[in-house]
Scaffold this motif. Structure first.
Motif, PDB file in Angstrom:
ATOM      1  N   GLU A 126       0.826  -1.167   0.100  1.00 14.71           N
ATOM      2  CA  GLU A 126       0.093  -0.055   0.017  1.00 14.71           C
ATOM      3  C   GLU A 126       0.966   1.103  -0.079  1.00 14.71           C
ATOM      4  O   GLU A 126       0.593   2.068  -0.792  1.00 14.71           O
ATOM      5  CB  GLU A 126      -0.974   0.012   1.206  1.00 14.71           C
ATOM      6  N   LEU A 127       1.995   1.292   0.860  1.00 18.21           N
ATOM      7  CA  LEU A 127       2.937   2.362   0.888  1.00 18.21           C
ATOM      8  C   LEU A 127       3.446   2.462  -0.686  1.00 18.21           C
ATOM      9  O   LEU A 127       3.423   4.000  -1.068  1.00 18.21           O
ATOM     10  CB  LEU A 127       3.900   2.119   1.884  1.00 18.21           C
ATOM     11  N   LEU A 128       3.963   1.594  -1.305  1.00 15.37           N
ATOM     12  CA  LEU A 128       4.347   1.751  -2.623  1.00 15.37           C
ATOM     13  C   LEU A 128       3.404   2.261  -3.518  1.00 15.37           C
ATOM     14  O   LEU A 128       3.506   3.356  -4.351  1.00 15.37           O
ATOM     15  CB  LEU A 128       5.366   0.503  -3.147  1.00 15.37           C
ATOM     16  N   ARG A 129       2.330   1.824  -3.501  1.00 19.05           N
ATOM     17  CA  ARG A 129       1.085   2.019  -4.518  1.00 19.05           C
ATOM     18  C   ARG A 129       0.642   3.876  -4.466  1.00 19.05           C
ATOM     19  O   ARG A 129       0.619   4.511  -5.052  1.00 19.05           O
ATOM     20  CB  ARG A 129      -0.125   1.335  -4.144  1.00 19.05           C
ATOM     21  N   GLU A 130       0.461   4.123  -2.861  1.00 13.61           N
ATOM     22  CA  GLU A 130       0.224   5.502  -2.859  1.00 13.61           C
ATOM     23  C   GLU A 130       1.194   6.526  -3.028  1.00 13.61           C
ATOM     24  O   GLU A 130       0.952   7.540  -3.763  1.00 13.61           O
ATOM     25  CB  GLU A 130      -0.323   5.661  -1.289  1.00 13.61           C
ATOM     26  N   VAL A 131       2.582   6.254  -2.951  1.00 13.91           N
ATOM     27  CA  VAL A 131       3.279   6.984  -3.152  1.00 13.91           C
ATOM     28  C   VAL A 131       3.721   7.120  -4.519  1.00 13.91           C
ATOM     29  O   VAL A 131       3.903   8.482  -5.235  1.00 13.91           O
ATOM     30  CB  VAL A 131       4.937   6.601  -2.674  1.00 13.91           C
ATOM     31  N   ALA A 132       3.662   6.057  -5.429  1.00 16.27           N
ATOM     32  CA  ALA A 132       3.582   5.986  -6.903  1.00 16.27           C
ATOM     33  C   ALA A 132       2.400   7.025  -7.253  1.00 16.27           C
ATOM     34  O   ALA A 132       2.544   7.575  -8.416  1.00 16.27           O
ATOM     35  CB  ALA A 132       3.566   4.601  -7.533  1.00 16.27           C
ATOM     36  N   ARG A 133       1.122   6.894  -7.009  1.00 23.83           N
ATOM     37  CA  ARG A 133       0.098   7.484  -7.137  1.00 23.83           C
ATOM     38  C   ARG A 133       0.290   9.018  -7.147  1.00 23.83           C
ATOM     39  O   ARG A 133       0.082   9.734  -7.986  1.00 23.83           O
ATOM     40  CB  ARG A 133      -1.049   6.979  -6.648  1.00 23.83           C
ATOM     41  N   GLN A 134       0.848   9.308  -5.806  1.00 25.48           N
ATOM     42  CA  GLN A 134       0.971  10.707  -5.612  1.00 25.48           C
ATOM     43  C   GLN A 134       2.076  11.464  -6.615  1.00 25.48           C
ATOM     44  O   GLN A 134       1.984  12.405  -7.107  1.00 25.48           O
ATOM     45  CB  GLN A 134       1.533  11.021  -4.249  1.00 25.48           C
ATOM     46  N   LEU A 135       3.247  10.448  -6.870  1.00 31.19           N
ATOM     47  CA  LEU A 135       4.208  10.962  -7.935  1.00 31.19           C
ATOM     48  C   LEU A 135       3.626  11.195  -9.432  1.00 31.19           C
ATOM     49  O   LEU A 135       3.989  12.306  -9.906  1.00 31.19           O
ATOM     50  CB  LEU A 135       5.338  10.037  -8.036  1.00 31.19           C
ATOM     51  N   PHE A 136       2.723  10.334  -9.787  1.00 31.10           N
ATOM     52  CA  PHE A 136       1.854  10.254 -11.047  1.00 31.10           C
ATOM     53  C   PHE A 136       1.022  11.739 -11.066  1.00 31.10           C
ATOM     54  O   PHE A 136       1.152  12.409 -12.078  1.00 31.10           O
ATOM     55  CB  PHE A 136       1.309   9.219 -11.244  1.00 31.10           C
ATOM     56  N   VAL A 137       0.274  11.817  -9.908  1.00 34.43           N
ATOM     57  CA  VAL A 137      -0.568  13.120  -9.787  1.00 34.43           C
ATOM     58  C   VAL A 137       0.199  14.187 -10.127  1.00 34.43           C
ATOM     59  O   VAL A 137      -0.331  15.234 -10.926  1.00 34.43           O
ATOM     60  CB  VAL A 137      -1.427  12.895  -8.759  1.00 34.43           C
ATOM     61  N   LYS A 138       1.116  14.339  -9.049  1.00 37.72           N
ATOM     62  CA  LYS A 138       1.656  15.395  -9.092  1.00 37.72           C
ATOM     63  C   LYS A 138       2.754  15.932 -10.624  1.00 37.72           C
ATOM     64  O   LYS A 138       2.841  17.194 -10.910  1.00 37.72           O
ATOM     65  CB  LYS A 138       2.866  15.958  -7.798  1.00 37.72           C
ATOM     66  N   GLU A 139       3.284  14.914 -11.077  1.00 39.32           N
ATOM     67  CA  GLU A 139       3.902  15.085 -12.392  1.00 39.32           C
ATOM     68  C   GLU A 139       2.960  15.842 -13.352  1.00 39.32           C
ATOM     69  O   GLU A 139       3.523  16.285 -14.237  1.00 39.32           O
ATOM     70  CB  GLU A 139       4.299  14.035 -12.667  1.00 39.32           C
ATOM     71  N   LYS A 140       1.640  15.399 -13.417  1.00 43.64           N
ATOM     72  CA  LYS A 140       0.890  16.110 -14.371  1.00 43.64           C
ATOM     73  C   LYS A 140       1.097  17.423 -14.561  1.00 43.64           C
ATOM     74  O   LYS A 140       0.631  18.125 -15.503  1.00 43.64           O
ATOM     75  CB  LYS A 140      -0.440  15.558 -14.216  1.00 43.64           C
ATOM     76  N   LYS A 141       1.075  18.290 -13.151  1.00 40.56           N
ATOM     77  CA  LYS A 141       1.282  19.750 -13.190  1.00 40.56           C
ATOM     78  C   LYS A 141       2.881  20.283 -13.383  1.00 40.56           C
ATOM     79  O   LYS A 141       3.012  20.969 -14.098  1.00 40.56           O
ATOM     80  CB  LYS A 141       0.605  20.094 -11.925  1.00 40.56           C
ATOM     81  N   LEU A 142       3.615  19.307 -12.634  1.00 45.24           N
ATOM     82  CA  LEU A 142       5.013  19.670 -12.606  1.00 45.24           C
ATOM     83  C   LEU A 142       5.713  19.625 -13.988  1.00 45.24           C
ATOM     84  O   LEU A 142       6.723  20.441 -14.096  1.00 45.24           O
ATOM     85  CB  LEU A 142       5.393  18.955 -11.416  1.00 45.24           C
ATOM     86  N   LYS A 143       5.618  18.319 -14.210  1.00 44.40           N
ATOM     87  CA  LYS A 143       6.278  17.608 -15.459  1.00 44.40           C
ATOM     88  C   LYS A 143       7.668  18.150 -15.440  1.00 44.40           C
ATOM     89  O   LYS A 143       8.298  18.493 -16.377  1.00 44.40           O
ATOM     90  CB  LYS A 143       5.734  18.828 -16.857  1.00 44.40           C
ATOM     91  N   LYS A 144       8.457  17.402 -14.450  1.00 43.40           N
ATOM     92  CA  LYS A 144       9.809  17.456 -14.058  1.00 43.40           C
ATOM     93  C   LYS A 144      10.414  16.305 -14.230  1.00 43.40           C
ATOM     94  O   LYS A 144       9.779  15.094 -13.708  1.00 43.40           O
ATOM     95  CB  LYS A 144       9.700  18.160 -12.375  1.00 43.40           C
ATOM     96  N   PRO A 145      11.555  16.230 -14.950  1.00 43.41           N
ATOM     97  CA  PRO A 145      12.147  14.926 -15.028  1.00 43.41           C
ATOM     98  C   PRO A 145      12.559  14.232 -13.868  1.00 43.41           C
ATOM     99  O   PRO A 145      13.316  14.876 -12.811  1.00 43.41           O
ATOM    100  CB  PRO A 145      13.417  15.278 -15.524  1.00 43.41           C
ATOM    101  N   PHE A 146      11.857  12.928 -13.403  1.00 48.28           N
ATOM    102  CA  PHE A 146      12.096  12.419 -12.295  1.00 48.28           C
ATOM    103  C   PHE A 146      11.893  10.953 -12.572  1.00 48.28           C
ATOM    104  O   PHE A 146      11.496  10.307 -13.244  1.00 48.28           O
ATOM    105  CB  PHE A 146      11.065  12.740 -11.371  1.00 48.28           C
ATOM    106  N   LEU A 147      12.879  10.057 -11.740  1.00 47.91           N
ATOM    107  CA  LEU A 147      13.132   8.643 -12.060  1.00 47.91           C
ATOM    108  C   LEU A 147      12.408   7.944 -10.997  1.00 47.91           C
ATOM    109  O   LEU A 147      13.161   8.048  -9.712  1.00 47.91           O
ATOM    110  CB  LEU A 147      14.601   8.251 -12.449  1.00 47.91           C
ATOM    111  N   LEU A 148      11.758   6.941 -11.287  1.00 47.23           N
ATOM    112  CA  LEU A 148      11.496   5.963 -10.084  1.00 47.23           C
ATOM    113  C   LEU A 148      11.990   4.643 -10.136  1.00 47.23           C
ATOM    114  O   LEU A 148      11.832   3.876 -11.233  1.00 47.23           O
ATOM    115  CB  LEU A 148       9.833   5.963 -10.117  1.00 47.23           C
ATOM    116  N   VAL A 149      12.818   4.119  -9.417  1.00 46.60           N
ATOM    117  CA  VAL A 149      13.803   2.796  -9.371  1.00 46.60           C
ATOM    118  C   VAL A 149      12.921   1.857  -8.583  1.00 46.60           C
ATOM    119  O   VAL A 149      12.707   2.149  -7.266  1.00 46.60           O
ATOM    120  CB  VAL A 149      15.084   3.182  -8.807  1.00 46.60           C
ATOM    121  N   VAL A 150      12.348   0.872  -9.089  1.00 50.69           N
ATOM    122  CA  VAL A 150      11.666  -0.302  -8.451  1.00 50.69           C
ATOM    123  C   VAL A 150      12.592  -1.452  -8.480  1.00 50.69           C
ATOM    124  O   VAL A 150      12.632  -2.364  -9.549  1.00 50.69           O
ATOM    125  CB  VAL A 150      10.366  -0.669  -9.005  1.00 50.69           C
TER     126      VAL A 150
END
Length: 585
Positions: A126-150
């Motif tokens: 649940e922690l990974l899912r919620e963090v990934a969802r928040q990253l995806f939502v915020k990037e819609k506005k920020l459009k900032k290059p960012f890498l998620l390593v899993v």
């Protein structure tokens, strides 16, 4: 996005011909990468090298660490190490997801999301899912290059099993994250276990050494069949790199060794000293701690409310029970009031012929009298039981006395037999004479070991005279008009008149004895004369209480009369009847 970012590259190793291998930063940050290789082949080292180069260049990223092997990056770089273990900078849960995304994207703080310490795998998922969802939502506005390593991406996007909500979200990021600036790098040691859609959509891939047939077949399908055999011969740190942005599809590369502490290295014999790690600002950790404290307070408040709710529910149940009882009492009172006011209702509840409520009261009074009578009878029965118990004790003592007397009698007989044998000169005739004399004869002496003549059932004239003068169990008047029954086998009832039999029957009705016992008592008095109650009770084998009751009834019927203190005898009229009915000798 600046031109410098577009053109910036990071050096991660060297190609087979000695040329440096450089990866474009923008492609790494926003692209879809996949790195694989068996354990010990160097895939995690490659991921750490890429992370070191991005951190060195000042670009943020978030690493999902499933084995707790990336905290060594903190040796050189200020990163937030968040997870469940005490070694982490902060212990977090799913409630911290939005703040973690804010720290990583808006505050440019690199994050190691360590999910290896969660005992409940659902919490980590649940922690990974919620963090990934928040990253995806915020990037819609920020459009900032960012890498998620899993790491261990096959656990979330399995090939053979069902993909859960977290896996679907990671697939969504791999398909649509690039246009928002959010890239993903999936790492796994078993490419055959990773969903093929994820691998085929990757635009840069790193293939370290693989030996399992299923894994090498995946290499053959994605690159070329010739690489199925070649991938198993790679040395540690070597890999085939496949990218979309170069003319050469596949290059054999030797990745450099990571500079920071290797927390994922296999433990050896040498002691490994953990280096001093850099920490993020206290203010940043404090913000996260406030979230944890707020969460704890919310949990405590929830628990308090649940406890209070349970108490209120218990109170409600108690009040409902009391209300139900009150309604029952009220209903009963209402019915009683109706019964007292409505004559017809009362009449219907009374027995046939009942006139009014007075009859009901009378019946209640009768029931109370019956109750008192039953209690009195119960008390009488208790007294009789106590008397019977006392009588049993007396009879037991009497039995012991008789046994002793009997033993004395046997001793006397044995002594006399011995004397007779001595007198006869030892010819054996003495024992025969002793037996004959004991059996009968005028000169035989009756041997007794105690007691009196009445109790043994015989009485001589001398005994009668002595008893008359001594006042034992004989008539105090000294009368010698005792009745002698010639035929002892005839029952007393056979020689009594019908009127006497009727009196015996009536006496037994008022006592606890049978007619047979009454006849036996009359016969006993006829044979022996006046007797005490305890002697009569012992002779007829009944309790003194029962015999005393029967003797009293026989006196009432005129069968017995008092001859002295606790001494009774046949009534003179009964004596006369028995004498007239006894045949003369």
């Amino acid at each position: 996005m600046s031109d410098d970012t577009q053109q910036r590259q990071i050096r991660v190793g060297e190609t087979a011909d000695g040329a440096p291998l450089k990866l474009p930063v923008i492609e790494v940050l926003t692209g879809r990468g996949f790195a694989t290789g068996k354990s010990g082949s160097g895939k995690s080292n490659t991921a750490s090298v890429i992370a070191e180069e991005l951190l060195e260049a000042g670009y943020p990223l978030l690493i999902v660490d499933t084995d707790g092997e990336y905290y060594g990056l903190k040796e050189e770089y200020e990163m937030l190490h968040a997870g469940a273990d005490e070694e982490c900078d902060i212990q977090i849960g799913p409630e911290h997801a939005e703040q973690m995304a804010t720290i990583a994207l808006e505050e440019n703080v690199p994050v190691i999301l360590d999910v290896s310490g969660y005992l409940d795998s659902d919490v980590a998922d649940e922690l990974l899912r919620e963090v990934a969802r928040q990253l995806f939502v915020k990037e819609k506005k920020l459009k900032k290059p960012f890498l998620l390593v899993v790491e261990e991406v096959h656990e979330y996007i399995p090939e053979g099993g069902g993909v859960g909500e977290t896996g679907n979200l990671l697939i969504k990021i791999s398909k649509r994250g690039r246009k928002h600036g959010l890239g993903i790098l999936g790492i796994s040691q078993r490419p055959a276990d990773v969903k093929k859609d994820f691998i085929t959509q990757a635009n840069w891939l790193v293939w370290h050494r693989l030996t399992w047939d299923n894994d090498t077949k995946v290499v053959g399908r994605i690159i070329d069949t010739e690489y199925s055999d070649l991938v198993s011969d790679l040395d540690d740190g070597q890999a085939f790199v496949q990218t979309d942005w170069t003319e050469t599809d596949v290059r054999k590369v030797q990745f450099r060794r990571k500079r920071t502490f290797d927390a994922g290295a296999t433990p050896g014999l040498e002691d490994v000293e953990r280096p001093e790690l850099k920490s993020v600002s206290d203010a940043l950790v404090g913000d996260l701690q406030q979230i944890s404290e707020r969460k704890d307070r919310e949990q405590d408040r929830i628990q308090e409310l649940e406890t209070e709710l349970e108490k209120k529910e218990t109170q409600i149940e108690t009040l409902e029970d009391e209300l139900s009882s009150a309604r029952d009492v009220s209903s009963a009172a209402r019915q009683m009031a109706d019964a007292l006011q409505n004559t017809e209702t009362v009449q219907s509840q009374l027995p046939e012929g009942g006139g009014d409520l007075r009859r009901l009261h009378e019946e209640i009074a009768d029931l109370e009298d019956e109750r008192d009578e039953l209690r009195a009878r119960l008390a009488d029965r208790d007294e009789r039981v106590a008397a019977l118990e006392a009588d049993l004790e007396d009879r037991t003592a009497e039995l012991e006395r008789l046994r002793g007397e009997n033993e004395q009698l046997r001793e006397v007989v044995r002594e006399r037999a011995a004397r007779r044998e001595e007198d006869s000169g030892g010819d054996g005739r003495g024992a025969e004479n002793a037996g004959a004399e004991s059996a009968g004869g005028d000169e035989s002496e009756i041997v007794q070991a105690g007691g009196d003549a009445v109790e043994f059932g015989y009485m001589s004239d001398d005994d009668r005279e002595r008893d008359s003068s001594g006042g034992t169990d004989t008539d105090s008047s000294g009368s010698d008009e005792g009745v002698v029954i010639a035929d002892e086998d005839r029952r007393i009832g056979e020689i009594l008149e019908t009127d006497l039999e009727d009196r015996l029957a009536r006496a037994c009705e008022g006592s606890q004895c049978s007619v047979e016992t009454a006849e036996a008592i009359v016969e006993l008095f006829a044979r022996t004369g006046p007797l005490r109650t305890e002697t009569v009770a012992a002779r007829v084998d009944r309790s003194r209480v029962a015999v005393q009751s029967l003797v009293s009834e026989l006196r009432t019927e005129g069968v017995l009369e008092r001859a002295g203190e606790r001494t009774y005898a046949l009534h003179e009229d009964v004596r006369a009847e028995l004498r007239s009915a006894t045949p003369s000798e």
